[in-house]
Scaffold this motif. Structure first.
Motif, short mmCIF file in Angstrom:
data_model
loop_
_atom_site.label_atom_id
_atom_site.label_comp_id
_atom_site.label_asym_id
_atom_site.label_seq_id
_atom_site.Cartn_x
_atom_site.Cartn_y
_atom_site.Cartn_z
N LEU A 169 20.22 6.00 8.54
CA LEU A 169 19.65 4.85 7.82
C LEU A 169 20.42 4.59 6.53
N ASN A 170 20.85 5.65 5.86
CA ASN A 170 21.67 5.46 4.66
C ASN A 170 23.04 4.89 5.02
N SER A 171 23.61 5.35 6.14
CA SER A 171 24.88 4.78 6.60
C SER A 171 24.73 3.30 6.90
N CYS A 172 23.59 2.93 7.45
CA CYS A 172 23.30 1.53 7.73
C CYS A 172 23.30 0.72 6.43
N GLN A 200 10.44 10.74 5.45
CA GLN A 200 11.68 11.00 4.73
C GLN A 200 12.19 9.76 3.98
N ASP A 201 12.45 8.69 4.69
CA ASP A 201 13.09 7.54 4.07
C ASP A 201 12.12 6.70 3.23
N LYS A 202 11.01 6.30 3.81
CA LYS A 202 9.95 5.58 3.12
C LYS A 202 10.35 4.20 2.62
N ARG A 203 11.43 3.64 3.17
CA ARG A 203 11.85 2.28 2.82
C ARG A 203 12.11 1.48 4.09
N ILE A 204 11.16 1.54 5.00
CA ILE A 204 11.33 0.99 6.34
C ILE A 204 10.18 0.05 6.66
N HIS A 205 10.51 -1.03 7.34
CA HIS A 205 9.51 -1.90 7.95
C HIS A 205 9.83 -1.96 9.45
N LEU A 206 8.82 -1.82 10.28
CA LEU A 206 9.00 -1.81 11.73
C LEU A 206 8.45 -3.12 12.31
N TRP A 208 10.33 -12.03 9.65
CA TRP A 208 10.35 -11.57 8.25
C TRP A 208 10.52 -12.78 7.34
N ASP A 209 9.57 -12.96 6.40
CA ASP A 209 9.60 -14.12 5.51
C ASP A 209 9.50 -13.71 4.05
N LYS A 210 10.00 -12.52 3.71
CA LYS A 210 9.90 -12.03 2.34
C LYS A 210 11.26 -11.98 1.65
N GLY A 211 12.16 -12.86 2.03
CA GLY A 211 13.47 -12.88 1.40
C GLY A 211 14.51 -12.10 2.20
N GLU A 212 15.64 -11.88 1.57
CA GLU A 212 16.74 -11.18 2.22
C GLU A 212 16.35 -9.75 2.59
N VAL A 213 16.78 -9.32 3.79
CA VAL A 213 16.44 -7.98 4.24
C VAL A 213 17.54 -7.51 5.19
N LEU A 214 17.77 -6.22 5.18
CA LEU A 214 18.72 -5.59 6.10
C LEU A 214 17.99 -5.26 7.40
N MET A 215 18.55 -5.67 8.53
CA MET A 215 17.91 -5.46 9.83
C MET A 215 18.70 -4.44 10.65
N PHE A 216 17.96 -3.63 11.39
CA PHE A 216 18.54 -2.69 12.34
C PHE A 216 17.99 -3.03 13.71
N PHE A 217 18.84 -3.58 14.58
CA PHE A 217 18.43 -3.89 15.95
C PHE A 217 18.46 -2.58 16.75
N ARG A 261 16.44 0.58 -3.36
CA ARG A 261 15.47 -0.48 -3.08
C ARG A 261 15.83 -1.27 -1.83
N SER A 262 16.71 -0.73 -1.04
CA SER A 262 17.15 -1.44 0.16
C SER A 262 16.22 -1.11 1.32
N ILE A 263 15.45 -2.10 1.73
CA ILE A 263 14.50 -1.95 2.84
C ILE A 263 15.19 -2.33 4.14
N ILE A 264 14.95 -1.54 5.18
CA ILE A 264 15.49 -1.84 6.50
C ILE A 264 14.35 -2.28 7.40
N ASN A 265 14.54 -3.42 8.03
CA ASN A 265 13.58 -3.92 9.00
C ASN A 265 14.08 -3.52 10.40
N ILE A 266 13.47 -2.50 10.99
CA ILE A 266 13.85 -2.04 12.32
C ILE A 266 13.14 -2.91 13.35
N ILE A 267 13.90 -3.60 14.16
CA ILE A 267 13.35 -4.53 15.15
C ILE A 267 13.56 -3.95 16.54
N VAL A 268 12.45 -3.79 17.28
CA VAL A 268 12.50 -3.18 18.61
C VAL A 268 11.88 -4.14 19.61
N PRO A 269 12.66 -4.70 20.54
CA PRO A 269 12.06 -5.47 21.64
C PRO A 269 11.55 -4.52 22.73
#
Length: 607
Positions: free
Chosen positions: A442-445, A332-338, A421-430, A302-310
């Protein structure tokens, strides 16, 4: 003694009586001349005085008998004659009592020391039994050594674990103080320090390194398959109710690093193909046998990753990025927010079209439609901004586009994206638009970032200029075929800190990026140093599933001298390997040599 005292008293009394008689005789001679009437009076006075003397003597005798101290036969008499002997007696008596108490105190101290020794022996026996119990699970005697280590040695080994950066991060002065991890799988090692003979990806050729990794994996399997009562994992059963047993084929990846004054730390991850949970085992070799630090179960389902791209302009690179995003994240992963943070107005509409096109192509895979079909749709949207899709295709809604009408600033964009992101705690990938990542990354992250405890700073493998690497080919191969870890194809970008996985709470607590940094580079190093100065553990390791695709760099004149130097350094290192750059430098010499060889060959043929 009482008889002697009475004798002395009577002796004194008798002396007084004699004195009285002498006085009486003297008085008689005088009284002869006195008249008869005074004789009777003087006689009565004499006997009265004698009676009083006897009475006083008796009273004194009784008083002495009542008040005299009780002494033994050897005691000296009190008084003038025995005064010195009585003082010595009392001094001897006090000394005797003092020696008695000293002997008693010494005896009590000896008994206390014996009790302490017995307690210590019992504690050592209990510790020995506990260590012997943990031998099988800890991997302490995998080399056949069944001898129990002395208690002082075990205490030293445990102190090495406490001093190492295993459970809590160490505050470091700069980015050069961190000790990076090196990653490995069952067959390969991904290493940072290559030198002239080592490769970024290689099989462990040296026997000691190969035996070390095999031993570590076996130790991790022993810990998982024979857990202790204090391990944070639950027993699971197989599909037929049997005990679930892990083997080496279930090993996914591992990281290791060595602190030269403490020991080697190993982070191991295992996973069954039909299970969603990972098993994480931490081992530590404190210059001796392996010692288990912890064993736990990690659920990342249930760990969602928020990938942030400037982003600013570069729409073609973004289209290529979205192809990788679609294949890895949507299918594949299906637990990502961009989250895309776009600077400026030019190209914004094209970015929106690319996002919508990839989102509507979500159910389609390259195996079904072909990757060329995806590129056709993306570039069709990019050029014409039209979307002609099948009604049966569903949309991908897990993305956010933030538009900023200002000059590009990577730190500013990541700050805005993190706070969007305003939906609580989330893991971010810059992430950057030139990054290619895999589902394994992504799993290693997820596995290497933990809120309030760890942040993940993977080392990216940066690809060289394909025009130089594949100069012998008419056209460079597709990007997917360029993703190899070879000396001539790329290098570990160990001086880059832009790609990172961290939780939103840690990012906000640390203060985010420095907004004073403008233009290219520098902001990621400032953030990295903030984490190094904190109590969080920084996981720094090369990962095989993260690539930086080559693109031409332009170092603007507006950069500061430090930024310009960093930009030129990055540009030089991105072009090609030493051997390929050498071939370019000595190209004229090589061509001259080839001409001479051709001329000589032709001359010999004619002759």
């Amino acid at each position: 003694m009482e008889i002697l005292i009475l004798f002395l008293l009577f002796y004194n009394l008798w002396q007084k009586v004699l004195t009285s008689k002498e006085l009486i005789s003297l008085g008689k001679s005088t009284l002869i001349r006195m008249p008869r009437r005074g004789l009777i009076l003087h006689t009565r006075t004499h006997w009265l005085l004698l009676g009083l003397a006897l009475l006083c003597s008796l009273i004194l005798f009784l008083y002495l008998l009542e008040c005299a101290p009780q002494t033994d036969g050897n005691a000296s008499l009190p008084g003038i004659i025995g005064e010195n002997y009585g003082k010595e007696y009392y001094q001897a008596l006090l000394q005797e009592q003092e020696e008695h108490y000293q002997t008693r105190a010494t005896s009590l101290k000896r008994q206390i020391a014996q009790l302490k020794q017995e307690l210590q022996e019992m504690s050592e026996k209990m510790r020995s039994l506990q260590e012997r119990k943990n031998v099988g699970a800890n991997g302490i005697s995998y080399q056949g050594n069944k001898e129990q280590a002395p208690s002082d040695l075990l205490e030293f080994l445990h102190s090495q674990i406490d001093k190492a950066e295993v459970s809590i991060g160490a505050k470091l002065p700069s980015e050069y103080g961190v000790i990076p991890f090196e990653s490995f799988t069952l067959m390969k090692v991904f290493q940072l320090e290559m030198g002239l003979t080592r490769h970024p990806e290689e099989k462990p050729v040296r026997k000691d390194k190969r035996d070390e990794l095999v031993e570590v994996i076996e130790a991790g399997l022993e810990v998982i398959n024979n857990p202790d009562e204090d391990d944070e994992q639950e027993d699971e059963d197989g599909p037929l109710g049997e005990k679930l047993i892990f083997n080496e084929n279930d090993f996914i990846e591992g990281y290791y690093r060595t602190e030269k004054d403490k020991g080697t730390q190993y982070e191991l991850f295992f996973k069954k193909a039909d299970l969603m949970e990972y098993r994480h085992v931490t081992l530590f070799r404190p210059f001796g046998p392996l010692m288990k630090v912890k064993s736990e179960m990690i659920d990342i389902t249930r760990s969602i990753i928020n990938i942030i791209v400037p982003l600013a302009e570069r729409t073609e690179a973004f289209a290529q990025f979205m192809q990788n995003f679609r294949d890895v994240c949507i299918h594949q992963d299906k637990r990502i927010h961009l989250t895309v943070v776009y600077f400026g107005k030019e190209g914004l509409s094209k970015v929106k079209s690319i996002l919508e096109s990839v989102a509507r192509l979500a159910p389609c895979t390259c195996e079904v439609y072909g990757c060329w079909r995806l590129w056709a749709h993306i570039f069709s949207a990019l050029l014409s901004e039209r979307k002609e899709l099948s009604p049966s295709e569903s949309n991908f809604h897990n993305y956010t586009l933030v538009s900023l009408n200002e000059e590009f600033n990577r730190g500013r964009g990541l700050n805005v994206g993190a706070r969007a992101w305003d939906k609580g705690e989330v893991l971010m990938f810059f992430c950057d638009v030139d990054i290619y990542f895999s589902a394994e990354f992504l799993n290693s992250c997820r596995l290497n970032a933990e809120p309030g405890k760890k942040v993940f700073y993977p080392v990216v493998f940066s690809l060289y200029n394909p025009a130089i690497v594949y100069a012998n080919l008419d056209v460079p191969p597709p990007v997917e075929q360029q993703l190899v870890h070879k000396k001539d194809s790329g290098f570990w970008r160990d001086f880059g800190f832009g790609m990172t996985c961290q939780y939103q709470s840690d990012f906000l607590t640390i203060g985010g990026f420095d907004m004073e940094v403008k233009g290219w580079g520098g902001e990621d190093v400032h953030l990295y140093r903030k984490y190094l100065h904190s109590d969080l553990i920084v996981i720094r390791t090369p990962v095989p599933g993260l690539f930086h695709l080559w693109h031409e760099k332009r170092c603007a004149d507006e950069l500061t001298p430090e930024q310009y130097r960093m930009c030129i350094q990055s540009k030089a290192m991105n072009e090609a390997s030493h051997s390929h750059l050498g071939m370019l430098v000595f190209r004229e010499e090589i061509e001259t040599h080839l001409h001479k060889q051709a001329y000589r060959t032709n001359s010999e043929a004619v002759g």
